[in-house]
Design an enzyme around this catalytic site. Structure first.
Site, PDB file in Angstrom:
ATOM      1  N   ARG A 220       0.831  -1.198   0.000  1.00  0.00           N
ATOM      2  CA  ARG A 220       0.000   0.000   0.000  1.00  0.00           C
ATOM      3  C   ARG A 220       0.862   1.243   0.000  1.00  0.00           C
ATOM      4  NH1 ARG A 220      -5.041  -0.036   2.917  1.00  0.00           N
ATOM      5  NH2 ARG A 220      -4.052   1.308   4.412  1.00  0.00           N
TER       6      ARG A 220
ATOM      7  N   SER B 173       7.880  -5.357   6.235  1.00  0.00           N
ATOM      8  CA  SER B 173       7.492  -6.341   7.257  1.00  0.00           C
ATOM      9  C   SER B 173       8.269  -7.649   7.178  1.00  0.00           C
ATOM     10  CB  SER B 173       5.999  -6.603   7.144  1.00  0.00           C
ATOM     11  OG  SER B 173       5.333  -5.371   7.146  1.00  0.00           O
TER      12      SER B 173
ATOM     13  N   ASP C  76       6.100  -3.839  10.459  1.00  0.00           N
ATOM     14  CA  ASP C  76       4.655  -3.562  10.576  1.00  0.00           C
ATOM     15  C   ASP C  76       4.168  -3.574  12.034  1.00  0.00           C
ATOM     16  OD1 ASP C  76       5.095  -6.297  10.610  1.00  0.00           O
ATOM     17  OD2 ASP C  76       3.449  -6.827   9.268  1.00  0.00           O
TER      18      ASP C  76
HETATM   19  C1  GLC Z   1       6.882 -12.194   9.379  1.00  0.00           C
HETATM   20  C2  GLC Z   1       8.021 -11.190   9.309  1.00  0.00           C
HETATM   21  C3  GLC Z   1       7.832 -10.090  10.340  1.00  0.00           C
HETATM   22  C4  GLC Z   1       6.453  -9.485  10.195  1.00  0.00           C
HETATM   23  C5  GLC Z   1       5.390 -10.553  10.267  1.00  0.00           C
HETATM   24  C6  GLC Z   1       3.986 -10.004  10.085  1.00  0.00           C
HETATM   25  O1  GLC Z   1       6.936 -12.843  10.581  1.00  0.00           O
HETATM   26  O2  GLC Z   1       9.244 -11.836   9.510  1.00  0.00           O
HETATM   27  O3  GLC Z   1       8.819  -9.100  10.206  1.00  0.00           O
HETATM   28  O4  GLC Z   1       6.259  -8.538  11.210  1.00  0.00           O
HETATM   29  O5  GLC Z   1       5.624 -11.516   9.268  1.00  0.00           O
HETATM   30  O6  GLC Z   1       3.833  -9.369   8.863  1.00  0.00           O
END
Ligand code: GLC
Length: 495
Positions: A108, A175, A228
């Site tokens: 996004r 993320s 995230d």
């Molecule tokens: C995976 C990633 C992590 C992220 C999570 C949720 O675990 O390694 O960094 O926060 O997914 O998206």
């Protein structure tokens, strides 16, 4: 009766008896197979058991790992990454900021105008990532992302213009596990969630994005690079100072929480050690002998691009739950002819059964389980299932979702223990602890969510539960990154 009639009657009688024997044999064989299939379900259910005592062991083990991960680099499977966020939004931020939220099959781009808690204007666009880019080259992925961002910037309206002479600033939610070198930079530790883009691990992802933005002629500064979970925490904090942690329960799963900086031995950055620091736990990689793992979890793990890693995530998050159900059904088809004498070929395809489809089956409230029948037909090309069979499939969904939800609750208990909020302290009887939660699994899979919430209450007891508030946060991670871009803006003193 003449001779002929007697003979006919005898032939008929013999025929009827033979048919009856066949029916009985068929039933016996079928009931044998049914028994075998039910045996598979029973064994799976037993292995997935999460009695409260076990959940407490899981939580304790996670608390121990949290300490170890904070003590030293590589001290634990829990990376406990230092986010460099020691300055959470207060609600007083103002200005126009961009955010880019990348971490799943969609990303996004956002533009927000901040003017106080009650006054956020947000514009966004969602773009899906072509699947070949998820395992392609670094340049291709970042060029695509930067290109989409540039298109979005071009739609900037009159009221969304930044002051003349300033540069647009971006909060980049990425993320994946990133070892931060500053609030605005850090290197990718490893890919998770089915991504495997070449030549990014070990690189500074903010720099890679900046280079791509330059290639497409977009002058924008990455002012904050965040996970995230950290973005969600920042967004929660913006309107509520009691937010102490954030969780993502979506494609993947992870948590971030606010730690005392002097409780982080490996943190050398703040002399003298003081204040707070947000920690990205990367809890998806948690592992413990207390986790109720089954053979199916082993098969699932071996099918993934990151085998051996993210084992907790693979038991609790959206990318994987449907796949576990498929693996159990496959075993039932192969060993107990659950769907007839041939194994339905679609059922052999890894990841064909998504968690949203599993959720739809699990929530089927029609008396004859029509939704289950339709899903089986549309996704797996299996028709002619009996109601009894469909009930078993719903039970499998229940087993898998319950285990995941209860284990996620144990993770929350671990954070509360680590932060000393799992008990009511004298003089702080009304201290609230708010945990912000984002992610499609939590938002849409109602039975998962409810089981998790019930389990938190069960683990904490009435008195403590009163002070623990779970706050759903929709799309907090993007806004949170924009808020952090504001908190860490290069023009901070002018805002
Ligand atoms: C995976 C990633 C992590 C992220 C999570 C949720 O675990 O390694 O960094 O926060 O997914 O998206």
């Amino acid at each position: 009766m003449g001779m002929m009639e007697v003979a006919t009657a005898m032939v008929l009688a013999v025929g009827v008896t033979a048919a009856a024997v066949l029916v009985v044999r068929h039933r016996m064989r079928n009931s044998g197979k049914w028994g075998k299939a039910m045996g598979i379900v029973r064994e799976f259910k037993d292995k997935c058991g999460t009695p409260i005592a076990k959940l407490r062991q899981v939580a304790d083990a996670m608390t121990v790992e949290m300490h170890a991960g904070l003590a030293s680099e590589g001290g634990s499977k829990l990376k406990m990454l230092i986010s460099h966020v020691d300055n959470l939004p207060t609600g007083n931020e103002t200005g126009i900021f961009y955010a880019l939220d990348l971490g799943g099959t969609n990303f996004r781009v956002l533009r927000v105008k901040l003017g106080g808690v009650e006054n956020i204007k947000k514009e966004f666009q969602e773009v899906s990532i072509p699947s070949n880019l998820m395992t392609g080259t670094c340049e291709d992925l970042f060029d695509f992302v930067a290109g989409e961002l540039a298109k979005f910037v071009a739609t900037e309206g009159e009221d969304m213009q930044i002051p003349a002479g300033t540069q647009r600033e971006l909060g980049f939610t990425f993320s994946f596990p990133v070892k931060q070198s500053s609030i605005a930079g850090g290197t990718l530790v490893k890919w998770t969630k089915g991504f495997d883009v070449k030549d990014v691990v070990g690189q500074d992802v903010a720099e890679e994005l900046t280079k791509a933005m330059e290639r497409v002629g977009l002058g924008m500064r990455v002012s904050a690079l965040v996970n995230d979970t950290v973005g969600t925490l920042a967004e929660g904090r913006y309107s509520d100072p009691n937010v102490i942690a954030a969780l993502i329960l979506g494609t993947g799963s992870n948590a971030a929480y606010v730690e005392r900086a002097n409780a982080i031995p490996k943190w050398q950055g703040l002399p003298p050690k003081s204040g707070e620091m947000v920690i990205n736990m990367e809890w998806g990689n948690f592992r413990s002998s207390h986790l109720p793992l089954t053979d199916y979890d082993e098969i699932l793990d071996s099918e993934t691009l990151n085998a051996g890693e993210q084992r907790y995530e693979k038991m609790i998050s959206g990318m994987y739950l449907g796949e576990i159900v498929r693996l159990v059904l496959l075993k039932m088809a192969e060993e107990a002819e659950f769907f007839g004498d041939t194994v339905p070929s679609k059922l052999e395809k890894p990841f064909i059964l998504s968690t949203p489809d599993m959720s739809a089956m699990h929530h089927d409230s029609t008396p004859d389980l029509k939704v289950v029948a339709t899903k089986l037909k549309d996704i797996l090309e299996i028709s002619n299932t009996s109601l009894k069979m469909r009930k078993v499939i719903v039970e499998l969904c229940e087993i898998v979702a319950t285990r995941g939800a209860r284990l996620a609750a144990a993770g929350i208990l671990a954070i509360l223990k680590k932060t000393g909020r799992d008990t009511v302290k004298k003089g702080q009887e009304n201290q609230k602890s708010v945990i912000a939660i984002d992610g499609g699994l939590f938002e849409h899979y109602t039975k998962f969510r409810n089981t998790m919430l019930d389990t938190i209450n069960e683990l904490l007891g009435k008195e403590v539960s009163r002070n623990i508030i779970i706050k759903p946060s929709n799309d907090g991670s993007g806004i949170g990154a924009a808020l952090l871009a504001a908190s860490y803006s290069q023009y901070h003193e002018y805002i």
